[in-house]
Design an enzyme around this catalytic site. Structure first.
Site, short mmCIF file in Angstrom:
data_model
loop_
_atom_site.label_atom_id
_atom_site.label_comp_id
_atom_site.label_asym_id
_atom_site.label_seq_id
_atom_site.Cartn_x
_atom_site.Cartn_y
_atom_site.Cartn_z
N ASN A 47 -20.94 59.00 78.34
CA ASN A 47 -21.45 59.90 77.30
C ASN A 47 -22.81 59.45 76.77
OD1 ASN A 47 -19.16 61.54 77.38
ND2 ASN A 47 -18.09 60.33 75.86
N HIS A 137 -11.11 69.95 70.73
CA HIS A 137 -10.76 68.57 71.08
C HIS A 137 -9.44 68.13 70.45
CE1 HIS A 137 -11.26 64.11 71.11
NE2 HIS A 137 -11.82 64.37 72.29
N GLU A 181 -15.91 73.85 68.83
CA GLU A 181 -16.94 72.94 69.31
C GLU A 181 -18.17 73.77 69.65
OE1 GLU A 181 -15.61 70.00 72.26
OE2 GLU A 181 -13.55 70.52 71.74
N SER A 185 -15.96 69.97 75.42
CA SER A 185 -16.02 68.67 76.07
C SER A 185 -15.53 68.66 77.50
CB SER A 185 -15.21 67.65 75.26
OG SER A 185 -13.87 68.07 75.12
N ASP A 211 -18.07 71.37 65.62
CA ASP A 211 -18.17 70.00 66.11
C ASP A 211 -19.24 69.95 67.20
OD1 ASP A 211 -17.91 67.50 67.21
OD2 ASP A 211 -15.72 67.54 67.34
N HIS A 214 -21.01 66.79 71.49
CA HIS A 214 -21.66 66.71 72.81
C HIS A 214 -23.02 67.42 72.84
CE1 HIS A 214 -18.15 64.93 74.77
NE2 HIS A 214 -17.44 65.69 73.96
N LYS A 245 -22.26 58.99 71.29
CA LYS A 245 -22.54 59.57 72.61
C LYS A 245 -24.04 59.50 72.87
CE LYS A 245 -18.34 62.35 72.72
NZ LYS A 245 -17.70 61.76 71.51
#
Length: 386
Positions: A47, A137, A181, A185, A211, A214, A245
Site C-alpha cells: 500500500n 471495508h 469508500e 479496496s 473513507d 486508498h 498507505k
C-alpha cells in the site's frame, strides 16, 4: 492436542481444503522489492502507493530536521490523548490537516481500524439509520455492528436503490448516515462523490461518511483524495483518511466540523481508551503532509502505470472494475487463484491471492497494488508475464 481445541483444528483443516487457509508471510524488504520464498520479487501487494516508505532521502531529511530543532519527540506517548498523551505535535498536525482541507477541524486517531470502528458507535443510536455500500471495508462493517444503529447495505454502487431507501425510510428515523469508500479496496472502482453529495442535499436528515484510505496521497491536485478531485471536500460530513498507505506513516484522521470533533473526543471509545501514537510518528506524518503537494510527479506516474495495466488486462479479455491503482484480476475459485499467485512469484512478482471472506465466494483474485516506484521497464515485464 487438547480436546478443547479440536473444533479449531477442524476449522483450519476445512480452510486448507478450500484454499482459504492464511499464514503470516515472512520476507525481507528492499525498496520496491521483497525477498520471499527464496526469490527477489517486485512487490505488487504494497500500500506504499507513492513509494515514500522506502525513500531514504526523505527519511534522512526528517532525521536532520528533528536533530537540528532539538524538539522532544518520545518513542511512546505512554498515555491516551485525554490523559497525558496529547503532545503539541498532535495539535499541530490537526491544525495543518484542517487548513489543507479548508475545514473547521481534524481529529487524528491511532489507526484506520480505530477510526472506522469508533466513529459510528460514537455518533449513532437506535434511532439512526446507516445506509452502507455492500462492499465497504471490514472495519466499517464492525463499526456499524458496534453502533447499535439499524443498517441497510445497498447493492454495490447502486445509487438508484440508495435513493429509494432514503425516500422510504427517512420519515422513520432521526438521521441517515450514508457510508462509502471513495476507492474500494478490493475492486479498485471509485464512488461518484458528486452524486452522493446531491443525494445528501435532497434530504436534510442525511450525513455523508466517506473513507478515503486508498485515495489520499494519490488522487487530487494536492493529493487530498477523490473528494478534492471531485470538488466536494466541504460537502462531506465525515471525510476519513489514513496515514499508513500512500503517506508512509501510521494512524488515521477524520476531517469534520468542530462540533463533530468535540463530540467524538467525548464519546469515541477507540480514542478515549487507547494509548496515543508515539509523538515521533506524528511528527513524521506532519513532515510528509507538509510535502504532499510536491509529489505530483509520483501521482502522475502511478496514474500512467494504472492505465496501462488496465488496458493490458482488457486487451487480454480480463475485464476489471478498477478505475484506480488497485487492479484486480478476478480468477474465481480460491485454489486456482493460489496457483496463479505462485506462478507470478516464480516469474518475479509478489502478488497475493485475495480469497473469501475478504471477497465473495467465486470472486477470488490477484490484487495488483501499484506504486510510483515501479518503472516503465518493470511494467514491461509485468505486462509480458500476464
Amino acid at each position: 492436542m487438547r480436546a478443547i481445541y479440536e473444533k479449531y483444528a477442524e476449522d483450519l483443516d476445512a480452510l486448507k481444503v478450500s484454499g482459504n487457509l492464511r499464514e503470516l508471510p515472512s520476507g525481507q524488504h528492499d525498496g520496491k522489492w521483497i525477498i520471499n520464498y527464496g526469490n527477489r520479487m517486485l512487490n505488487l501487494s504494497s500500500n506504499d502507493y507513492l513509494g515514500l516508505a522506502s525513500n531514504m532521502e526523505l527519511l534522512h531529511e526528517f532525521y536532520d530536521r528533528v536533530q537540528s530543532s532539538g524538539e522532544q519527540l518520545p518513542m511512546s506517548s505512554s498515555s491516551s490523548r485525554l490523559l497525558t498523551g496529547n503532545f503539541r505535535v498532535y495539535d499541530t498536525l490537526e491544525e495543518r490537516l484542517a487548513a489543507m482541507y479548508g475545514r473547521e477541524s481534524a481529529l487524528v486517531l491511532s489507526s484506520g481500524y480505530h477510526m472506522n470502528t469508533g466513529i459510528l458507535p460514537a455518533l449513532c443510536d437506535r434511532n439512526i439509520l446507516i445506509l452502507a455500500d455492500k462492499l465497504v471495508h471490514a472495519s466499517l462493517i464492525d463499526g456499524i455492528r458496534l453502533s447499535g444503529a439499524r443498517c441497510i447495505r445497498y447493492r454495490h454502487q447502486d445509487y438508484s436503490q440508495l435513493e429509494k431507501l432514503i425516500e422510504k425510510e427517512h420519515s422513520d428515523c432521526d438521521r441517515i448516515i450514508i457510508v462509502t469508500e471513495s476507492i474500494f479496496s478490493m475492486d479498485g472502482d471509485t464512488a461518484p462523490l458528486q452524486r452522493l453529495v446531491e443525494i445528501k442535499r435532497r434530504c436534510g436528515k442525511v450525513m455523508l461518511y466517506v473513507d478515503e484510505a486508498h485515495a489520499v496521497g494519490v488522487r487530487g491536485e494536492r493529493g487530498l483524495g477523490l473528494a478534492e478531485e471531485c470538488g466536494c471536500i466541504g460537502d462531506i460530513d465525515l471525510l476519513c483518511g489514513t496515514f499508513g498507505k500512500a503517506l508512509a506513516s501510521v494512524g488515521a484522521y477524520v476531517i469534520c466540523d468542530s462540533i463533530i470533533k468535540e463530540y467524538l473526543v467525548n464519546r469515541m471509545r477507540t480514542l478515549i481508551f487507547t494509548t496515543a501514537m508515539p509523538p515521533v510518528n506524528v511528527a513524521w506524518t506532519l513532515f510528509v503532509m507538509e510535502r504532499l503537494h510536491s509529489f505530483k510527479d509520483r501521482r502522475e506516474r502511478l496514474l500512467r502505470h494504472s492505465e496501462r495495466l488496465r488496458k493490458v488486462l482488457h486487451d487480454k479479455g480480463s475485464e476489471t472494475p478498477s478505475a484506480s491503482h488497485i487492479i484486480p484480476l478476478i480468477i474465481g475459485p480460491a485454489t486456482d487463484t493460489v496457483i496463479k499467485a505462485e506462478d507470478m512469484r516464480r516469474k518475479g512478482f509478489y502478488v497475493l491471492p485475495i480469497r473469501p471472506p475478504t471477497v465473495p465466494e467465486g470472486t477470488s483474485r490477484l490484487r495488483f497494488s501499484l506504486t510510483a516506484d515501479i518503472t516503465d521497464e518493470d511494467m514491461d515485464r509485468l505486462c509480458d508475464s500476464l
